[in-house]
Write an enzyme that holds these catalytic residues in place. Structure first.
Site, PDB file in Angstrom:
ATOM      1  CE  LYS A  35      -3.923   1.933   2.666  1.00  0.00           C
ATOM      2  NZ  LYS A  35      -4.728   1.749   3.899  1.00  0.00           N
ATOM      3  CB  SER A  70      -7.986   3.812   2.958  1.00  0.00           C
ATOM      4  OG  SER A  70      -7.097   3.132   3.835  1.00  0.00           O
ATOM      5  CB  SER A 129      -8.131   0.810   5.675  1.00  0.00           C
ATOM      6  OG  SER A 129      -8.899   1.983   5.655  1.00  0.00           O
TER       7      SER A 129
END
Ligand code: GLN
Length: 512
Positions: free
Chosen positions: A85, A160, A184
Protein backbone atom coordinates in the site's frame (compact mmCIF):
# COMPACT_ATOMS: atom_id res chain seq x y z
CA UNK A 1 -11.68 -29.61 -8.38
CA UNK A 2 -8.33 -29.44 -10.13
CA UNK A 3 -5.19 -30.74 -8.48
CA UNK A 4 -2.90 -28.04 -7.11
CA UNK A 5 -0.24 -28.35 -9.82
CA UNK A 6 -2.75 -27.93 -12.65
CA UNK A 7 -3.81 -24.56 -11.27
CA UNK A 8 -2.04 -21.75 -13.20
CA UNK A 9 0.75 -20.25 -11.12
CA UNK A 10 -0.77 -16.80 -10.69
CA UNK A 11 -3.94 -18.32 -9.24
CA UNK A 12 -2.15 -20.28 -6.54
CA UNK A 13 -1.83 -19.23 -2.95
CA UNK A 14 1.51 -17.87 -1.72
CA UNK A 15 2.03 -21.07 0.29
CA UNK A 16 1.60 -23.10 -2.92
CA UNK A 17 3.91 -20.78 -4.82
CA UNK A 18 6.57 -21.29 -2.15
CA UNK A 19 6.16 -25.04 -2.70
CA UNK A 20 6.42 -24.63 -6.47
CA UNK A 21 9.63 -22.64 -6.00
CA UNK A 22 11.00 -25.29 -3.64
CA UNK A 23 10.13 -28.07 -6.09
CA UNK A 24 11.91 -26.27 -8.93
CA UNK A 25 8.62 -26.01 -10.84
CA UNK A 26 9.22 -22.30 -11.34
CA UNK A 27 11.68 -19.54 -10.41
CA UNK A 28 11.12 -16.27 -8.64
CA UNK A 29 12.01 -14.38 -11.83
CA UNK A 30 9.45 -16.36 -13.82
CA UNK A 31 6.79 -15.84 -11.16
CA UNK A 32 7.50 -12.14 -10.84
CA UNK A 33 7.26 -11.77 -14.63
CA UNK A 34 3.91 -13.59 -14.63
CA UNK A 35 2.50 -11.15 -12.08
CA UNK A 36 3.96 -8.13 -13.90
CA UNK A 37 2.35 -9.42 -17.13
CA UNK A 38 -0.95 -9.86 -15.34
CA UNK A 39 -0.73 -6.28 -14.05
CA UNK A 40 -0.06 -5.12 -17.62
CA UNK A 41 -3.04 -7.10 -18.86
CA UNK A 42 -5.72 -6.17 -16.34
CA UNK A 43 -4.73 -3.15 -14.27
CA UNK A 44 -5.96 -0.72 -16.89
CA UNK A 45 -9.46 -1.93 -15.88
CA UNK A 46 -8.88 -2.21 -12.12
CA UNK A 47 -6.32 0.51 -11.30
CA UNK A 48 -4.99 -1.24 -8.22
CA UNK A 49 -1.46 0.12 -8.65
CA UNK A 50 -0.17 3.66 -8.43
CA UNK A 51 3.36 2.61 -9.25
CA UNK A 52 4.80 -0.64 -10.62
CA UNK A 53 8.47 -1.35 -10.02
CA UNK A 54 9.21 -4.04 -12.62
CA UNK A 55 12.94 -3.53 -12.51
CA UNK A 56 13.26 -3.59 -8.73
CA UNK A 57 10.98 -6.62 -8.44
CA UNK A 58 12.89 -8.58 -11.11
CA UNK A 59 16.24 -7.72 -9.50
CA UNK A 60 14.98 -8.93 -6.12
CA UNK A 61 13.59 -12.07 -7.78
CA UNK A 62 16.93 -12.82 -9.45
CA UNK A 63 18.67 -12.44 -6.10
CA UNK A 64 16.15 -14.85 -4.55
CA UNK A 65 16.80 -17.41 -7.29
CA UNK A 66 20.53 -17.14 -6.60
CA UNK A 67 19.98 -17.70 -2.90
CA UNK A 68 17.84 -20.72 -3.65
CA UNK A 69 20.58 -22.17 -5.84
CA UNK A 70 23.04 -21.84 -2.98
CA UNK A 71 20.55 -23.05 -0.35
CA UNK A 72 20.45 -19.81 1.64
CA UNK A 73 16.75 -18.97 1.79
CA UNK A 74 15.73 -16.16 4.10
CA UNK A 75 12.09 -17.08 4.83
CA UNK A 76 9.23 -19.38 3.88
CA UNK A 77 8.13 -16.74 1.35
CA UNK A 78 11.54 -16.03 -0.20
CA UNK A 79 10.92 -15.34 -3.90
CA UNK A 80 7.12 -14.84 -3.63
CA UNK A 81 6.16 -11.32 -4.82
CA UNK A 82 4.15 -8.83 -2.80
CA UNK A 83 2.41 -5.48 -3.38
CA UNK A 84 2.59 -2.67 -0.81
CA UNK A 85 0.00 0.00 0.00
CA UNK A 86 1.31 3.42 -0.96
CA UNK A 87 1.19 4.66 2.64
CA UNK A 88 4.39 2.79 3.57
CA UNK A 89 7.65 4.48 2.65
CA UNK A 90 9.87 2.79 0.09
CA UNK A 91 13.38 4.10 -0.40
CA UNK A 92 13.73 5.68 -3.82
CA UNK A 93 10.24 4.59 -4.91
CA UNK A 94 7.33 7.05 -5.08
CA UNK A 95 5.16 7.12 -1.96
CA UNK A 96 2.14 9.35 -2.42
CA UNK A 97 -0.42 8.13 0.15
CA UNK A 98 -2.91 8.69 -2.66
CA UNK A 99 -2.37 12.44 -2.30
CA UNK A 100 -1.26 15.17 -4.69
CA UNK A 101 0.65 16.77 -1.87
CA UNK A 102 3.22 13.96 -1.98
CA UNK A 103 3.47 13.81 -5.77
CA UNK A 104 7.09 13.43 -6.76
CA UNK A 105 8.36 12.64 -3.27
CA UNK A 106 10.95 9.88 -3.08
CA UNK A 107 11.37 8.68 0.50
CA UNK A 108 14.96 8.43 1.71
CA UNK A 109 14.19 5.32 3.78
CA UNK A 110 12.16 2.12 3.93
CA UNK A 111 9.36 1.50 6.41
CA UNK A 112 10.26 -1.35 8.77
CA UNK A 113 7.53 -3.48 7.17
CA UNK A 114 9.20 -2.91 3.78
CA UNK A 115 12.66 -3.66 5.19
CA UNK A 116 11.30 -6.91 6.59
CA UNK A 117 9.72 -7.88 3.26
CA UNK A 118 13.03 -7.22 1.53
CA UNK A 119 15.04 -9.03 4.20
CA UNK A 120 12.73 -12.04 3.85
CA UNK A 121 13.35 -12.07 0.08
CA UNK A 122 9.92 -10.99 -1.22
CA UNK A 123 10.14 -9.02 -4.50
CA UNK A 124 8.02 -5.85 -4.27
CA UNK A 125 5.82 -5.49 -7.37
CA UNK A 126 4.74 -1.94 -6.69
CA UNK A 127 2.65 0.45 -4.62
CA UNK A 128 -1.12 0.14 -4.41
CA UNK A 129 -3.86 2.73 -4.67
CA UNK A 130 -5.66 4.04 -1.59
CA UNK A 131 -7.96 6.75 -0.32
CA UNK A 132 -5.93 9.90 0.28
CA UNK A 133 -3.97 9.45 3.54
CA UNK A 134 -6.08 6.32 4.18
CA UNK A 135 -9.25 8.34 4.74
CA UNK A 136 -12.17 6.50 3.24
CA UNK A 137 -13.94 3.20 2.64
CA UNK A 138 -14.02 3.06 -1.15
CA UNK A 139 -10.64 4.20 -2.58
CA UNK A 140 -12.62 6.92 -4.38
CA UNK A 141 -10.81 9.58 -2.34
CA UNK A 142 -7.52 8.76 -4.08
CA UNK A 143 -6.18 11.83 -5.87
CA UNK A 144 -5.15 9.47 -8.69
CA UNK A 145 -8.60 8.08 -9.47
CA UNK A 146 -10.50 5.17 -7.94
CA UNK A 147 -9.72 1.46 -7.94
CA UNK A 148 -12.48 -0.79 -9.24
CA UNK A 149 -13.74 -4.00 -7.69
CA UNK A 150 -12.63 -6.93 -9.89
CA UNK A 151 -15.92 -8.71 -9.10
CA UNK A 152 -17.93 -5.89 -10.67
CA UNK A 153 -16.04 -3.04 -12.27
CA UNK A 154 -18.77 -0.51 -11.53
CA UNK A 155 -18.36 -1.15 -7.78
CA UNK A 156 -15.92 0.01 -5.13
CA UNK A 157 -13.18 -2.34 -3.84
CA UNK A 158 -13.52 -1.02 -0.30
CA UNK A 159 -11.09 1.34 1.31
CA UNK A 160 -8.85 2.81 2.17
CA UNK A 161 -6.76 -0.13 0.98
CA UNK A 162 -8.85 -0.97 -2.08
CA UNK A 163 -5.73 -1.20 -4.24
CA UNK A 164 -4.11 -3.95 -2.19
CA UNK A 165 -7.35 -5.95 -1.94
CA UNK A 166 -8.17 -5.60 -5.65
CA UNK A 167 -4.61 -6.54 -6.67
CA UNK A 168 -4.85 -9.77 -4.68
CA UNK A 169 -8.44 -10.52 -5.75
CA UNK A 170 -7.56 -10.06 -9.45
CA UNK A 171 -4.43 -12.26 -9.23
CA UNK A 172 -2.10 -9.32 -9.87
CA UNK A 173 -0.23 -10.18 -6.67
CA UNK A 174 -0.37 -13.26 -4.44
CA UNK A 175 0.19 -11.11 -1.34
CA UNK A 176 -0.18 -7.49 -0.34
CA UNK A 177 0.28 -5.22 2.63
CA UNK A 178 -2.51 -2.97 3.85
CA UNK A 179 -3.04 -0.64 6.79
CA UNK A 180 -6.07 -0.48 9.03
CA UNK A 181 -7.00 2.57 11.14
CA UNK A 182 -10.72 1.87 11.29
CA UNK A 183 -11.15 -1.07 8.93
CA UNK A 184 -9.06 -0.38 5.83
CA UNK A 185 -7.66 -3.90 5.64
CA UNK A 186 -10.73 -5.85 6.77
CA UNK A 187 -13.50 -3.98 4.91
CA UNK A 188 -11.76 -4.15 1.49
CA UNK A 189 -11.13 -7.83 2.26
CA UNK A 190 -14.84 -8.36 2.85
CA UNK A 191 -16.02 -6.67 -0.35
CA UNK A 192 -13.39 -8.28 -2.62
CA UNK A 193 -13.59 -11.84 -1.26
CA UNK A 194 -10.06 -11.74 0.15
CA UNK A 195 -8.53 -12.25 3.59
CA UNK A 196 -7.39 -9.21 5.58
CA UNK A 197 -5.80 -9.05 9.01
CA UNK A 198 -5.38 -6.13 11.39
CA UNK A 199 -2.86 -7.38 13.94
CA UNK A 200 -2.81 -6.34 17.60
CA UNK A 201 -1.86 -2.66 17.93
CA UNK A 202 1.93 -2.61 18.32
CA UNK A 203 2.33 -6.08 16.79
CA UNK A 204 3.65 -4.69 13.50
CA UNK A 205 5.99 -1.71 13.38
CA UNK A 206 4.55 1.65 12.30
CA UNK A 207 7.98 3.08 11.47
CA UNK A 208 7.64 4.46 7.95
CA UNK A 209 3.85 4.07 7.90
CA UNK A 210 2.76 7.62 7.09
CA UNK A 211 0.51 8.35 10.04
CA UNK A 212 -3.16 9.12 9.79
CA UNK A 213 -3.95 8.41 13.47
CA UNK A 214 -0.98 6.99 15.37
CA UNK A 215 -2.98 5.40 18.15
CA UNK A 216 -5.15 3.46 15.67
CA UNK A 217 -2.99 2.69 12.58
CA UNK A 218 -1.74 -0.84 12.08
CA UNK A 219 -0.25 -2.57 9.01
CA UNK A 220 -1.17 -6.14 8.15
CA UNK A 221 -1.56 -8.88 5.53
CA UNK A 222 -3.92 -8.90 2.53
CA UNK A 223 -4.13 -12.36 0.93
CA UNK A 224 -6.45 -14.96 -0.58
CA UNK A 225 -6.01 -17.58 2.16
CA UNK A 226 -5.73 -17.52 5.94
CA UNK A 227 -2.47 -19.49 5.86
CA UNK A 228 -0.93 -16.95 3.47
CA UNK A 229 -1.89 -14.16 5.86
CA UNK A 230 -0.18 -16.04 8.69
CA UNK A 231 3.01 -16.55 6.66
CA UNK A 232 3.08 -12.84 5.80
CA UNK A 233 2.27 -11.86 9.39
CA UNK A 234 5.33 -13.84 10.55
CA UNK A 235 7.50 -11.87 8.10
CA UNK A 236 6.34 -8.36 9.03
CA UNK A 237 5.49 -8.79 12.74
CA UNK A 238 7.61 -8.40 15.84
CA UNK A 239 9.36 -5.79 17.91
CA UNK A 240 11.04 -2.77 16.32
CA UNK A 241 13.19 -0.32 18.28
CA UNK A 242 12.28 2.37 15.72
CA UNK A 243 8.64 2.37 16.87
CA UNK A 244 8.12 3.27 20.52
CA UNK A 245 4.63 1.72 20.46
CA UNK A 246 5.93 -1.59 19.15
CA UNK A 247 5.38 -4.49 21.54
CA UNK A 248 8.53 -6.21 22.77
CA UNK A 249 7.19 -9.75 22.58
CA UNK A 250 7.49 -12.61 20.11
CA UNK A 251 4.98 -12.78 17.22
CA UNK A 252 2.09 -15.03 18.34
CA UNK A 253 2.25 -18.53 16.74
CA UNK A 254 0.06 -17.53 13.81
CA UNK A 255 1.34 -19.95 11.17
CA UNK A 256 1.01 -22.94 13.46
CA UNK A 257 -2.53 -21.85 14.40
CA UNK A 258 -3.53 -21.42 10.76
CA UNK A 259 -2.30 -24.93 9.99
CA UNK A 260 -4.06 -26.41 13.02
CA UNK A 261 -7.25 -24.50 12.27
CA UNK A 262 -7.42 -25.86 8.72
CA UNK A 263 -8.29 -29.27 10.17
CA UNK A 264 -11.67 -27.73 10.92
CA UNK A 265 -12.00 -28.80 14.54
CA UNK A 266 -13.10 -26.08 16.97
CA UNK A 267 -13.97 -28.29 19.89
CA UNK A 268 -14.05 -26.26 23.10
CA UNK A 269 -13.63 -22.86 21.40
CA UNK A 270 -16.09 -20.27 22.72
CA UNK A 271 -17.28 -17.95 19.95
CA UNK A 272 -19.12 -14.78 20.96
CA UNK A 273 -21.66 -13.28 18.60
CA UNK A 274 -21.76 -9.52 19.26
CA UNK A 275 -25.36 -8.34 19.53
CA UNK A 276 -24.50 -4.76 18.56
CA UNK A 277 -22.69 -5.77 15.34
CA UNK A 278 -25.44 -7.19 13.19
CA UNK A 279 -29.15 -7.22 12.59
CA UNK A 280 -30.77 -3.89 11.83
CA UNK A 281 -28.86 -1.87 9.23
CA UNK A 282 -27.08 -4.91 7.84
CA UNK A 283 -27.92 -6.07 4.31
CA UNK A 284 -30.05 -9.24 4.54
CA UNK A 285 -27.69 -11.25 2.29
CA UNK A 286 -24.74 -10.24 4.46
CA UNK A 287 -26.52 -11.24 7.64
CA UNK A 288 -27.58 -14.53 6.05
CA UNK A 289 -24.02 -15.53 5.11
CA UNK A 290 -22.86 -14.53 8.56
CA UNK A 291 -25.53 -16.67 10.24
CA UNK A 292 -24.57 -19.62 8.04
CA UNK A 293 -20.90 -19.18 8.96
CA UNK A 294 -21.86 -19.30 12.65
CA UNK A 295 -23.77 -22.54 12.01
CA UNK A 296 -20.65 -24.03 10.45
CA UNK A 297 -18.60 -23.05 13.50
CA UNK A 298 -21.13 -24.85 15.67
CA UNK A 299 -20.86 -27.97 13.52
CA UNK A 300 -17.07 -27.78 13.97
CA UNK A 301 -17.55 -28.00 17.74
CA UNK A 302 -17.50 -24.33 18.75
CA UNK A 303 -19.69 -23.17 21.58
CA UNK A 304 -21.68 -20.06 20.62
CA UNK A 305 -22.42 -17.39 23.20
CA UNK A 306 -24.30 -14.16 22.65
CA UNK A 307 -22.35 -11.20 24.04
CA UNK A 308 -23.35 -7.57 24.37
CA UNK A 309 -20.96 -4.66 24.04
CA UNK A 310 -23.28 -1.74 24.82
CA UNK A 311 -20.70 0.98 24.18
CA UNK A 312 -19.97 -0.18 20.63
CA UNK A 313 -22.88 1.98 19.47
CA UNK A 314 -20.71 5.00 20.32
CA UNK A 315 -17.60 3.68 18.56
CA UNK A 316 -18.15 5.50 15.28
CA UNK A 317 -18.71 8.83 17.03
CA UNK A 318 -15.64 8.40 19.22
CA UNK A 319 -13.53 7.33 16.24
CA UNK A 320 -14.56 10.41 14.22
CA UNK A 321 -13.20 12.61 17.01
CA UNK A 322 -10.02 10.73 17.93
CA UNK A 323 -8.98 9.97 14.34
CA UNK A 324 -9.40 13.53 12.91
CA UNK A 325 -7.73 14.98 16.00
CA UNK A 326 -4.64 12.87 15.45
CA UNK A 327 -4.81 13.34 11.68
CA UNK A 328 -5.03 17.13 11.89
CA UNK A 329 -1.87 17.16 13.93
CA UNK A 330 -0.06 14.60 11.74
CA UNK A 331 -0.89 16.34 8.50
CA UNK A 332 0.58 19.62 9.73
CA UNK A 333 3.93 18.32 8.50
CA UNK A 334 2.88 18.83 4.88
CA UNK A 335 3.98 22.42 4.89
CA UNK A 336 5.25 22.83 1.31
CA UNK A 337 8.79 22.96 2.68
CA UNK A 338 9.70 19.40 3.57
CA UNK A 339 7.92 17.02 1.18
CA UNK A 340 6.55 16.83 -2.35
CA UNK A 341 4.35 19.59 -3.71
CA UNK A 342 5.07 23.30 -3.44
CA UNK A 343 2.69 25.77 -5.05
CA UNK A 344 3.51 29.49 -5.18
CA UNK A 345 0.67 31.99 -4.91
CA UNK A 346 -0.01 33.71 -8.20
CA UNK A 347 0.89 37.34 -8.57
CA UNK A 348 2.63 37.61 -5.19
CA UNK A 349 6.20 38.78 -5.51
CA UNK A 350 7.76 37.58 -2.28
CA UNK A 351 5.20 35.25 -0.69
CA UNK A 352 5.57 34.47 3.00
CA UNK A 353 5.99 30.89 4.20
CA UNK A 354 2.37 30.99 5.44
CA UNK A 355 1.10 32.04 2.01
CA UNK A 356 3.01 29.24 0.27
CA UNK A 357 1.72 26.79 2.85
CA UNK A 358 -1.85 27.94 2.41
CA UNK A 359 -1.96 27.62 -1.38
CA UNK A 360 0.01 24.36 -1.35
CA UNK A 361 -2.26 22.72 1.19
CA UNK A 362 -5.30 24.03 -0.65
CA UNK A 363 -4.09 22.55 -3.94
CA UNK A 364 -2.51 19.40 -2.51
CA UNK A 365 -5.21 18.05 -0.18
CA UNK A 366 -8.56 16.67 -1.30
CA UNK A 367 -11.94 17.47 0.25
CA UNK A 368 -12.07 14.52 2.67
CA UNK A 369 -8.63 15.34 4.06
CA UNK A 370 -9.57 18.99 4.51
CA UNK A 371 -12.81 17.97 6.19
CA UNK A 372 -10.92 15.89 8.75
CA UNK A 373 -8.27 18.53 9.38
CA UNK A 374 -11.03 21.03 10.16
CA UNK A 375 -12.89 18.54 12.37
CA UNK A 376 -9.75 17.58 14.25
CA UNK A 377 -8.52 21.11 14.72
CA UNK A 378 -11.91 22.06 16.10
CA UNK A 379 -12.09 19.05 18.44
CA UNK A 380 -8.66 19.87 19.86
CA UNK A 381 -9.14 23.60 20.19
CA UNK A 382 -9.10 25.15 23.63
CA UNK A 383 -12.53 25.20 25.18
CA UNK A 384 -13.72 22.26 23.06
CA UNK A 385 -10.99 19.78 23.90
CA UNK A 386 -12.70 18.42 27.01
CA UNK A 387 -16.12 18.33 25.41
CA UNK A 388 -15.00 16.45 22.30
CA UNK A 389 -11.55 14.85 22.32
CA UNK A 390 -11.61 14.21 26.08
CA UNK A 391 -15.08 12.65 25.92
CA UNK A 392 -14.09 10.48 22.98
CA UNK A 393 -11.11 9.16 24.93
CA UNK A 394 -13.43 8.19 27.77
CA UNK A 395 -15.72 6.35 25.37
CA UNK A 396 -12.63 4.59 24.06
CA UNK A 397 -11.95 3.28 27.55
CA UNK A 398 -15.54 2.06 27.84
CA UNK A 399 -15.19 0.20 24.55
CA UNK A 400 -12.01 -1.49 25.79
CA UNK A 401 -13.91 -2.56 28.90
CA UNK A 402 -16.72 -3.99 26.76
CA UNK A 403 -14.10 -6.08 24.97
CA UNK A 404 -12.57 -7.21 28.28
CA UNK A 405 -15.94 -8.37 29.56
CA UNK A 406 -16.82 -10.06 26.28
CA UNK A 407 -13.52 -11.93 26.23
CA UNK A 408 -14.29 -13.32 29.68
CA UNK A 409 -17.21 -15.12 28.07
CA UNK A 410 -15.70 -15.96 24.69
CA UNK A 411 -12.29 -16.76 23.17
CA UNK A 412 -13.10 -14.88 19.97
CA UNK A 413 -15.90 -12.57 18.85
CA UNK A 414 -17.55 -12.67 15.44
CA UNK A 415 -19.64 -10.31 13.30
CA UNK A 416 -20.16 -9.41 9.67
CA UNK A 417 -17.08 -7.40 8.61
CA UNK A 418 -19.08 -4.74 6.79
CA UNK A 419 -22.80 -3.99 6.82
CA UNK A 420 -23.16 -4.25 3.03
CA UNK A 421 -21.49 -5.74 -0.02
CA UNK A 422 -19.55 -3.51 -2.44
CA UNK A 423 -21.63 -0.48 -3.41
CA UNK A 424 -21.55 1.35 -6.72
CA UNK A 425 -18.81 3.86 -7.46
CA UNK A 426 -20.14 7.32 -6.70
CA UNK A 427 -23.03 6.06 -4.58
CA UNK A 428 -21.75 7.42 -1.25
CA UNK A 429 -19.18 9.92 -2.42
CA UNK A 430 -21.27 12.98 -1.57
CA UNK A 431 -22.48 11.62 1.75
CA UNK A 432 -19.58 11.38 4.24
CA UNK A 433 -21.75 9.89 6.99
CA UNK A 434 -22.98 7.07 4.75
CA UNK A 435 -19.34 6.42 3.84
CA UNK A 436 -18.26 6.37 7.50
CA UNK A 437 -20.94 3.81 8.35
CA UNK A 438 -19.13 1.11 6.36
CA UNK A 439 -16.69 0.77 9.25
CA UNK A 440 -19.25 0.45 12.00
CA UNK A 441 -18.23 -3.16 12.70
CA UNK A 442 -14.47 -2.77 12.28
CA UNK A 443 -13.77 0.43 14.25
CA UNK A 444 -14.20 -0.95 17.80
CA UNK A 445 -11.11 -3.17 17.35
CA UNK A 446 -8.93 -0.18 16.42
CA UNK A 447 -10.16 1.86 19.37
CA UNK A 448 -9.26 -1.00 21.73
CA UNK A 449 -6.11 -2.16 19.93
CA UNK A 450 -7.33 -5.75 19.56
CA UNK A 451 -6.64 -7.85 16.45
CA UNK A 452 -9.18 -8.76 13.76
CA UNK A 453 -9.43 -10.75 10.55
CA UNK A 454 -11.95 -10.76 7.71
CA UNK A 455 -12.52 -14.13 6.03
CA UNK A 456 -14.60 -14.58 2.83
CA UNK A 457 -17.95 -16.09 3.74
CA UNK A 458 -19.65 -16.49 0.36
CA UNK A 459 -21.76 -14.31 -1.93
CA UNK A 460 -24.84 -12.39 -0.91
CA UNK A 461 -28.04 -13.81 -2.32
CA UNK A 462 -29.40 -10.52 -3.67
CA UNK A 463 -26.36 -9.25 -5.63
CA UNK A 464 -23.89 -12.14 -5.92
CA UNK A 465 -21.12 -10.08 -4.29
CA UNK A 466 -18.65 -11.19 -1.59
CA UNK A 467 -19.42 -11.07 2.11
CA UNK A 468 -16.83 -11.16 4.89
CA UNK A 469 -16.98 -12.54 8.40
CA UNK A 470 -14.95 -10.70 11.01
CA UNK A 471 -13.24 -12.55 13.85
CA UNK A 472 -11.81 -10.55 16.79
CA UNK A 473 -9.48 -11.73 19.56
CA UNK A 474 -7.93 -10.23 22.70
CA UNK A 475 -4.73 -8.19 22.31
CA UNK A 476 -1.69 -10.41 21.66
CA UNK A 477 -3.90 -13.42 20.91
CA UNK A 478 -3.68 -12.95 17.13
CA UNK A 479 -3.14 -16.71 16.80
CA UNK A 480 -6.81 -17.26 17.71
CA UNK A 481 -7.89 -15.31 14.62
CA UNK A 482 -5.92 -17.69 12.47
CA UNK A 483 -7.16 -20.85 14.17
CA UNK A 484 -10.83 -19.92 13.85
CA UNK A 485 -10.33 -18.18 10.49
CA UNK A 486 -8.59 -21.19 8.94
CA UNK A 487 -11.26 -23.51 10.30
CA UNK A 488 -14.05 -21.39 8.84
CA UNK A 489 -12.23 -21.13 5.52
CA UNK A 490 -11.71 -24.89 5.34
CA UNK A 491 -15.34 -25.63 6.21
CA UNK A 492 -16.66 -23.14 3.67
CA UNK A 493 -14.35 -24.33 0.90
CA UNK A 494 -15.47 -27.88 1.51
CA UNK A 495 -19.01 -26.65 0.99
CA UNK A 496 -18.21 -24.57 -2.11
CA UNK A 497 -15.81 -27.15 -3.62
CA UNK A 498 -12.92 -24.66 -3.73
CA UNK A 499 -11.93 -21.03 -3.10
CA UNK A 500 -14.54 -18.30 -3.39
CA UNK A 501 -12.88 -16.48 -6.29
CA UNK A 502 -13.72 -18.17 -9.59
CA UNK A 503 -10.89 -17.17 -11.98
CA UNK A 504 -12.98 -17.68 -15.12
CA UNK A 505 -15.86 -15.57 -13.88
CA UNK A 506 -13.41 -12.91 -12.75
CA UNK A 507 -11.65 -12.80 -16.13
CA UNK A 508 -15.00 -12.37 -17.86
CA UNK A 509 -15.70 -9.30 -15.73
CA UNK A 510 -12.20 -7.94 -16.34
CA UNK A 511 -12.60 -8.36 -20.09
CA UNK A 512 -15.79 -6.30 -20.17
N1 GLN B 1 -12.83 4.19 6.55
C1 GLN B 1 -12.24 4.61 7.78
C2 GLN B 1 -11.87 6.06 7.67
O1 GLN B 1 -12.21 6.64 6.71
C3 GLN B 1 -11.04 3.77 8.10
C4 GLN B 1 -9.87 4.09 7.26
C5 GLN B 1 -8.68 3.26 7.58
O2 GLN B 1 -8.77 2.24 8.25
N2 GLN B 1 -7.54 3.72 7.13
O3 GLN B 1 -11.25 6.64 8.51
Amino acid sequence: MSTPTSVPLIQRSAARLAEALAAGETTSVELTRLFLDRIDAVDSSVHAFLHVDAEGALDAAAASDERRASGELRSALDGVPVAVKDVLTTEGLPTTCGSKILEGWLPPYDATVVTRLKDAGLPILGKTNMDEFAMGSSTEHSAYGPTRNPWALDRIPGGSGGGSAAAVAAFMAPLAIGTDTGGSIRQPGAVTGTVGVKPTYGGVSRYGLVAMANSLDQAGPVTRTVLDAALLHEVIGGHDVMDSTSIDQPVPPVEQSAREGAIGDLDGVRVGVVTELGGEGYQPGVQERFDQAVELLVKAGAEIVQVTCPNFVHALAAYYLVMPSEASSNLARFDAMRYGLRVLPEGVEAPSAEEVMRVTRDAGFGDEVKRRIILGTYALSSGYYDAYYGQAQKVRTLISRDFERAFEQADVLVSPTAPTTAFKLGEKLDDPLAMYLNDVATIPANLAGVPGISVPAGLAEEDGLPVGVQILAPALADDRLYRVGAALEALLERQWGGPLIDPDKLDKELAR
